[in-house]
Scaffold this active site. Structure first.
Site, PDB file in Angstrom:
ATOM      1  N   CYS A  85      -1.938  14.474 -14.546  1.00 19.54           N
ATOM      2  CA  CYS A  85      -2.642  15.708 -14.885  1.00 19.54           C
ATOM      3  C   CYS A  85      -4.143  15.508 -14.699  1.00 19.54           C
ATOM      4  O   CYS A  85      -4.708  14.529 -15.194  1.00 19.54           O
ATOM      5  CB  CYS A  85      -2.318  16.110 -16.322  1.00 19.54           C
ATOM      6  SG  CYS A  85      -3.246  17.569 -16.829  1.00 19.54           S
ATOM      7  N   CYS A 101       0.317  21.290 -15.456  1.00 21.57           N
ATOM      8  CA  CYS A 101       0.720  20.464 -16.601  1.00 21.57           C
ATOM      9  C   CYS A 101       1.374  21.337 -17.671  1.00 21.57           C
ATOM     10  O   CYS A 101       0.821  22.365 -18.065  1.00 21.57           O
ATOM     11  CB  CYS A 101      -0.515  19.771 -17.170  1.00 21.57           C
ATOM     12  SG  CYS A 101      -0.183  18.739 -18.603  1.00 21.57           S
ATOM     13  N   GLN A 121       0.843  -1.196   0.000  1.00 26.02           N
ATOM     14  CA  GLN A 121       0.000   0.000   0.000  1.00 26.02           C
ATOM     15  C   GLN A 121       0.879   1.248   0.000  1.00 26.02           C
ATOM     16  O   GLN A 121       0.382   2.360  -0.074  1.00 26.02           O
ATOM     17  CB  GLN A 121      -0.887   0.009   1.255  1.00 26.02           C
ATOM     18  CG  GLN A 121      -1.862  -1.162   1.289  1.00 26.02           C
ATOM     19  CD  GLN A 121      -2.469  -1.325   2.671  1.00 26.02           C
ATOM     20  OE1 GLN A 121      -3.382  -0.612   3.050  1.00 26.02           O
ATOM     21  NE2 GLN A 121      -1.946  -2.267   3.437  1.00 26.02           N
ATOM     22  N   ASN A 122       2.193   1.046   0.118  1.00 28.89           N
ATOM     23  CA  ASN A 122       3.095   2.189   0.211  1.00 28.89           C
ATOM     24  C   ASN A 122       3.406   2.755  -1.167  1.00 28.89           C
ATOM     25  O   ASN A 122       3.510   2.022  -2.148  1.00 28.89           O
ATOM     26  CB  ASN A 122       4.392   1.781   0.913  1.00 28.89           C
ATOM     27  CG  ASN A 122       4.135   1.293   2.325  1.00 28.89           C
ATOM     28  OD1 ASN A 122       3.071   1.540   2.874  1.00 28.89           O
ATOM     29  ND2 ASN A 122       5.093   0.597   2.905  1.00 28.89           N
ATOM     30  N   VAL A 123       3.583   4.057  -1.208  1.00 30.53           N
ATOM     31  CA  VAL A 123       3.859   4.741  -2.465  1.00 30.53           C
ATOM     32  C   VAL A 123       5.313   5.213  -2.519  1.00 30.53           C
ATOM     33  O   VAL A 123       5.698   5.934  -3.434  1.00 30.53           O
ATOM     34  CB  VAL A 123       2.884   5.939  -2.646  1.00 30.53           C
ATOM     35  CG1 VAL A 123       1.430   5.449  -2.734  1.00 30.53           C
ATOM     36  CG2 VAL A 123       3.016   6.962  -1.508  1.00 30.53           C
ATOM     37  N   GLY A 137       2.918  -4.376   8.974  1.00 28.45           N
ATOM     38  CA  GLY A 137       2.884  -2.931   9.161  1.00 28.45           C
ATOM     39  C   GLY A 137       1.696  -2.231   8.546  1.00 28.45           C
ATOM     40  O   GLY A 137       1.815  -1.119   8.052  1.00 28.45           O
ATOM     41  N   THR A 138       0.539  -2.885   8.598  1.00 29.41           N
ATOM     42  CA  THR A 138      -0.669  -2.211   8.107  1.00 29.41           C
ATOM     43  C   THR A 138      -1.771  -2.296   9.152  1.00 29.41           C
ATOM     44  O   THR A 138      -1.936  -3.323   9.802  1.00 29.41           O
ATOM     45  CB  THR A 138      -1.156  -2.775   6.751  1.00 29.41           C
ATOM     46  OG1 THR A 138      -2.401  -2.141   6.421  1.00 29.41           O
ATOM     47  CG2 THR A 138      -1.325  -4.280   6.760  1.00 29.41           C
ATOM     48  N   SER A 139      -2.518  -1.210   9.287  1.00 24.29           N
ATOM     49  CA  SER A 139      -3.612  -1.187  10.264  1.00 24.29           C
ATOM     50  C   SER A 139      -4.809  -1.992   9.759  1.00 24.29           C
ATOM     51  O   SER A 139      -5.748  -2.243  10.496  1.00 24.29           O
ATOM     52  CB  SER A 139      -4.033   0.262  10.559  1.00 24.29           C
ATOM     53  OG  SER A 139      -4.398   0.901   9.355  1.00 24.29           O
ATOM     54  N   HIS A 182      -1.397   1.319  -4.282  1.00 28.83           N
ATOM     55  CA  HIS A 182      -1.860   2.694  -4.056  1.00 28.83           C
ATOM     56  C   HIS A 182      -1.072   3.728  -4.867  1.00 28.83           C
ATOM     57  O   HIS A 182      -1.163   4.918  -4.592  1.00 28.83           O
ATOM     58  CB  HIS A 182      -1.820   3.035  -2.565  1.00 28.83           C
ATOM     59  CG  HIS A 182      -2.906   2.340  -1.779  1.00 28.83           C
ATOM     60  ND1 HIS A 182      -2.988   2.384  -0.402  1.00 28.83           N
ATOM     61  CD2 HIS A 182      -3.954   1.593  -2.188  1.00 28.83           C
ATOM     62  CE1 HIS A 182      -4.047   1.680  -0.005  1.00 28.83           C
ATOM     63  NE2 HIS A 182      -4.640   1.181  -1.067  1.00 28.83           N
TER      64      HIS A 182
HETATM   65  P1  OAD Z   1      -1.456   2.974   8.874  1.00 28.49           P
HETATM   66  O1  OAD Z   1      -0.750   4.223   9.279  1.00 28.49           O
HETATM   67  O2  OAD Z   1      -2.935   2.962   8.896  1.00 28.49           O
HETATM   68  O3  OAD Z   1      -0.981   1.759   9.791  1.00 28.49           O
HETATM   69  C1  OAD Z   1       0.378   1.490  10.051  1.00 28.49           C
HETATM   70  C2  OAD Z   1       0.456   0.251  10.940  1.00 28.49           C
HETATM   71  O4  OAD Z   1       1.838  -0.080  11.102  1.00 28.49           O
HETATM   72  C3  OAD Z   1      -0.123   0.433  12.339  1.00 28.49           C
HETATM   73  O5  OAD Z   1      -0.969  -0.656  12.657  1.00 28.49           O
HETATM   74  C4  OAD Z   1       1.127   0.470  13.237  1.00 28.49           C
HETATM   75  O6  OAD Z   1       0.900  -0.138  14.502  1.00 28.49           O
HETATM   76  C5  OAD Z   1       2.099  -0.376  12.447  1.00 28.49           C
HETATM   77  N1  OAD Z   1       3.521  -0.040  12.661  1.00 28.49           N
HETATM   78  C6  OAD Z   1       4.080   1.167  12.932  1.00 28.49           C
HETATM   79  N2  OAD Z   1       5.408   1.059  13.015  1.00 28.49           N
HETATM   80  C7  OAD Z   1       5.719  -0.241  12.802  1.00 28.49           C
HETATM   81  C8  OAD Z   1       6.943  -0.989  12.763  1.00 28.49           C
HETATM   82  N3  OAD Z   1       8.138  -0.404  12.951  1.00 28.49           N
HETATM   83  N4  OAD Z   1       6.851  -2.313  12.518  1.00 28.49           N
HETATM   84  C9  OAD Z   1       5.652  -2.930  12.321  1.00 28.49           C
HETATM   85  N5  OAD Z   1       4.475  -2.271  12.349  1.00 28.49           N
HETATM   86  C10 OAD Z   1       4.507  -0.948  12.578  1.00 28.49           C
HETATM   87  O7  OAD Z   1      -0.876   2.591   7.435  1.00 28.49           O
HETATM   88  P2  OAD Z   1      -1.536   1.674   6.292  1.00 28.49           P
HETATM   89  O8  OAD Z   1      -2.230   0.504   6.864  1.00 28.49           O
HETATM   90  O9  OAD Z   1      -0.454   1.443   5.307  1.00 28.49           O
HETATM   91  O10 OAD Z   1      -3.294   5.406   1.472  1.00 28.49           O
HETATM   92  O11 OAD Z   1      -2.589   2.673   5.679  1.00 28.49           O
HETATM   93  C11 OAD Z   1      -3.331   2.283   4.562  1.00 28.49           C
HETATM   94  C12 OAD Z   1      -3.549   3.452   3.620  1.00 28.49           C
HETATM   95  O12 OAD Z   1      -4.186   4.511   4.315  1.00 28.49           O
HETATM   96  C13 OAD Z   1      -2.278   4.068   3.105  1.00 28.49           C
HETATM   97  O13 OAD Z   1      -1.772   3.362   1.970  1.00 28.49           O
HETATM   98  C14 OAD Z   1      -2.689   5.455   2.750  1.00 28.49           C
HETATM   99  C15 OAD Z   1      -3.710   5.782   3.830  1.00 28.49           C
HETATM  100  O14 OAD Z   1      -4.799   6.488   3.384  1.00 28.49           O
HETATM  101  C16 OAD Z   1      -2.937   6.348   0.566  1.00 28.49           C
HETATM  102  O15 OAD Z   1      -2.276   7.320   0.805  1.00 28.49           O
HETATM  103  C17 OAD Z   1      -3.398   6.104  -0.804  1.00 28.49           C
HETATM  104 ZN    ZN Z   2      -2.414  18.020 -18.902  1.00 30.80          ZN
END
Ligand code: OAD
Ligand code: ZN
Length: 240
Positions: free
Chosen positions: A127, A147, A101-103, A187-189, A119
């Site tokens: 644009c 643009c 999900q990381n950019v 590392g995703t919520s 993502h």
């Molecule tokens: P979140 O910020 O929602 O969640 C990050 C998770 O990582 C949390 O559950 C933390 O506890 C955990 N965490 C933090 N540090 C850590 C570490 N060192 N090791 C392991 N876990 C750790 O991030 P995402 O789930 O990626 O979308 O969020 C999903 C999407 O929401 C993102 O891609 C973004 C946002 O809107 C866009 O920007 C398109």
């Molecule tokens: Zn354009």
């Protein structure tokens, strides 16, 4: 080493088809703030509320300042031992599908070759008029980039809330999740769909599912392994 890390390490060593889903937590140890939880606010704004279409419509300059700040941080960031362990995993088990999900692009920088960036990519602009996508490496693009071709406003080429993911990438991700033997989510919520549902797809298809995160998530309930800790400390133990 704790027993579940040891057991999961063995399962990973035996598996031929592996899926990995990562979120902002894997890049936290590279100095890139996560979206939710303890990492705090950016100028009094909740980061998860700036990464939205509504925020860009309301105040594009504010959203661009937020992205310029993130681009500047990411430009200085390097892959950490968690990213490096996942690059070793792909090298050792070629049928590894890494979806993120990381950019930020850090998985590719660490050496993973097949990465599904669900993502989008923060280093690209799109644009809002003619749709042209361009790579732009200058970290700070100012608060109103336009643009060169048609003069319309540019936006980051990332997927915001309320927008659809790329169909082809999503198809590949679900196909890989349905056929893997093990899926790791790191590392995703696990609150943003459809990314969060891929682990459930793998589980229903019979895969062993494992979560590595600082805290429990809504997906923890059905996980075969929940390993609480920092990705940069746990992953090198799982993939030595
Ligand atoms: P979140 O910020 O929602 O969640 C990050 C998770 O990582 C949390 O559950 C933390 O506890 C955990 N965490 C933090 N540090 C850590 C570490 N060192 N090791 C392991 N876990 C750790 O991030 P995402 O789930 O990626 O979308 O969020 C999903 C999407 O929401 C993102 O891609 C973004 C946002 O809107 C866009 O920007 C398109
Ligand atoms: Zn354009």
């Amino acid at each position: 080493m704790n027993e579940s890390i040891l057991a999961l390490r063995e399962e990973l060593a035996q598996a031929q088809r592996i899926c990995v889903m990562t979120g902002a937590g894997i890049s936290a140890e590279s100095g890139i703030p996560t979206f939710r939880g303890s990492s705090g606010l950016w100028r009094n704004h909740n980061p998860a509320e700036l990464a939205t279409r509504e925020a860009f419509t309301r105040n594009p300059a504010l959203v661009w300042e937020f992205y310029n700040w993130r681009r500047t941080l990411i430009a200085a960031a390097r892959p950490n031992p968690g990213h490096e362990a996942l690059a070793r995993l792909e090298a050792r088990t070629p049928q590894t599908t890494l979806m993120t999900q990381n950019v930020d692009g850090l998985h590719r920088l660490a050496g993973n070759t097949s990465v599904l960036q669900l993502h989008g990519n923060i280093w690209e602009t799109r644009c809002t008029g003619c749709g042209r996508v361009q790579e732009q490496r200058t970290p700070d693009l100012g608060s109103n980039p336009r643009c060169e071709k048609c003069g319309a406003a540019l936006r980051p080429n990332v997927v915001w809330f309320g927008e659809s993911l790329n169909e082809e990438l999503l198809g590949k991700a679900f196909a890989a999740a349905s056929t893997c033997e093990i899926m790791l989510t790191i590392g995703t919520s696990a609150v943003v769909q459809p990314a969060a549902s891929l682990a459930g797809t793998a589980k229903r298809a019979g895969a062993v599912v494992a979560e590595i995160n600082l805290e429990r998530t809504p997906n923890s309930l059905f996980m075969d392994y929940v390993i609480l800790g920092k990705a940069g400390e746990i992953l090198p133990q799982l993939v030595p």
